[in-house]
Design a protein around this motif. Sequence first.
Motif, PDB file in Angstrom:
ATOM      1  N   GLY A  11      66.688 -32.087  12.826  1.00  0.00           N
ATOM      2  CA  GLY A  11      65.878 -33.276  13.024  1.00  0.00           C
ATOM      3  C   GLY A  11      65.798 -33.581  14.510  1.00  0.00           C
ATOM      4  N   LEU A  12      64.611 -33.918  14.984  1.00  0.00           N
ATOM      5  CA  LEU A  12      64.425 -34.298  16.380  1.00  0.00           C
ATOM      6  C   LEU A  12      64.064 -35.771  16.453  1.00  0.00           C
ATOM      7  N   MET A  13      64.834 -36.504  17.248  1.00  0.00           N
ATOM      8  CA  MET A  13      64.613 -37.932  17.422  1.00  0.00           C
ATOM      9  C   MET A  13      64.005 -38.182  18.800  1.00  0.00           C
ATOM     10  N   HIS A  14      63.111 -39.164  18.854  1.00  0.00           N
ATOM     11  CA  HIS A  14      62.516 -39.576  20.125  1.00  0.00           C
ATOM     12  C   HIS A  14      62.310 -41.083  20.076  1.00  0.00           C
ATOM     13  N   GLU A  15      62.910 -41.775  21.031  1.00  0.00           N
ATOM     14  CA  GLU A  15      62.813 -43.232  21.111  1.00  0.00           C
ATOM     15  C   GLU A  15      63.152 -43.893  19.790  1.00  0.00           C
ATOM     16  N   GLY A  16      64.220 -43.410  19.160  1.00  0.00           N
ATOM     17  CA  GLY A  16      64.714 -44.013  17.929  1.00  0.00           C
ATOM     18  C   GLY A  16      63.958 -43.639  16.669  1.00  0.00           C
ATOM     19  N   ARG A  17      62.995 -42.721  16.784  1.00  0.00           N
ATOM     20  CA  ARG A  17      62.208 -42.314  15.617  1.00  0.00           C
ATOM     21  C   ARG A  17      62.396 -40.828  15.349  1.00  0.00           C
ATOM     22  N   LEU A  18      62.433 -40.471  14.079  1.00  0.00           N
ATOM     23  CA  LEU A  18      62.467 -39.074  13.683  1.00  0.00           C
ATOM     24  C   LEU A  18      61.058 -38.508  13.840  1.00  0.00           C
ATOM     25  N   VAL A  19      60.876 -37.554  14.772  1.00  0.00           N
ATOM     26  CA  VAL A  19      59.545 -37.013  15.041  1.00  0.00           C
ATOM     27  C   VAL A  19      59.344 -35.637  14.421  1.00  0.00           C
ATOM     28  N   LEU A  20      60.425 -34.980  14.062  1.00  0.00           N
ATOM     29  CA  LEU A  20      60.313 -33.665  13.436  1.00  0.00           C
ATOM     30  C   LEU A  20      61.570 -33.392  12.636  1.00  0.00           C
ATOM     31  N   GLN A  21      61.378 -32.961  11.414  1.00  0.00           N
ATOM     32  CA  GLN A  21      62.492 -32.528  10.579  1.00  0.00           C
ATOM     33  C   GLN A  21      62.024 -31.280   9.848  1.00  0.00           C
ATOM     34  N   ALA A  22      62.768 -30.194  10.027  1.00  0.00           N
ATOM     35  CA  ALA A  22      62.344 -28.934   9.419  1.00  0.00           C
ATOM     36  C   ALA A  22      63.547 -28.021   9.222  1.00  0.00           C
ATOM     37  N   PRO A  23      63.452 -27.146   8.242  1.00  0.00           N
ATOM     38  CA  PRO A  23      64.507 -26.143   8.076  1.00  0.00           C
ATOM     39  C   PRO A  23      64.583 -25.258   9.317  1.00  0.00           C
ATOM     40  N   ILE A  24      65.774 -24.826   9.652  1.00  0.00           N
ATOM     41  CA  ILE A  24      65.973 -24.015  10.846  1.00  0.00           C
ATOM     42  C   ILE A  24      65.130 -22.740  10.808  1.00  0.00           C
ATOM     43  N   GLU A  25      64.917 -22.175   9.625  1.00  0.00           N
ATOM     44  CA  GLU A  25      64.106 -20.953   9.521  1.00  0.00           C
ATOM     45  C   GLU A  25      62.648 -21.217   9.927  1.00  0.00           C
ATOM     46  N   GLU A  26      62.121 -22.393   9.564  1.00  0.00           N
ATOM     47  CA  GLU A  26      60.756 -22.735   9.967  1.00  0.00           C
ATOM     48  C   GLU A  26      60.655 -22.861  11.483  1.00  0.00           C
ATOM     49  N   LEU A  27      61.667 -23.473  12.101  1.00  0.00           N
ATOM     50  CA  LEU A  27      61.668 -23.602  13.561  1.00  0.00           C
ATOM     51  C   LEU A  27      61.780 -22.235  14.222  1.00  0.00           C
ATOM     52  N   ARG A  28      62.532 -21.339  13.633  1.00  0.00           N
ATOM     53  CA  ARG A  28      62.621 -19.981  14.180  1.00  0.00           C
ATOM     54  C   ARG A  28      61.265 -19.279  14.104  1.00  0.00           C
ATOM     55  N   ARG A  29      60.522 -19.487  13.027  1.00  0.00           N
ATOM     56  CA  ARG A  29      59.180 -18.890  12.923  1.00  0.00           C
ATOM     57  C   ARG A  29      58.271 -19.467  14.007  1.00  0.00           C
ATOM     58  N   ARG A  30      58.312 -20.766  14.195  1.00  0.00           N
ATOM     59  CA  ARG A  30      57.509 -21.404  15.251  1.00  0.00           C
ATOM     60  C   ARG A  30      57.901 -20.867  16.616  1.00  0.00           C
TER      61      ARG A  30
END
Length: 116
Positions: A11-30
């Motif tokens: 999960g990636l947070m920015h200014e107190g908001r969750l801006v991205l949540q994804a399985p690690i495998e999806e992030l590896r594909r990206r």
Amino acid sequence: MKGPSDCRVVGLMHEGRLVLQAPIEELRRRNRSAIEVDTAQPDKAAAILRQAGMVVRTDGMRLVVPCREGAPEAADLNALLVRHGIPVHGLGPGTLRLEALFHDATGDRDDLSAAA
């Protein structure tokens, strides 16, 4: 404490908001979908690519251009730079760092050279 190899979802947070949540495998594909360009004129090359509407990440003499729908192919990117007199020393598949995914998710299009 669990390390990065134990993660299944990021999960990636920015200014107190969750801006991205994804399985690690999806992030590896990206992470694999980028074109890497090596040039002796990275600042000029980045300016030309940005003027053509591309997002460019700089890291020293290396540029990383995320592949997005409608983005030019590597050969077209190379032709554009050469047409503008920019020497291209290397061109191929590249990877995006986690910082690049964060900046894409938050809408921040600044270079990541300061984060390297």
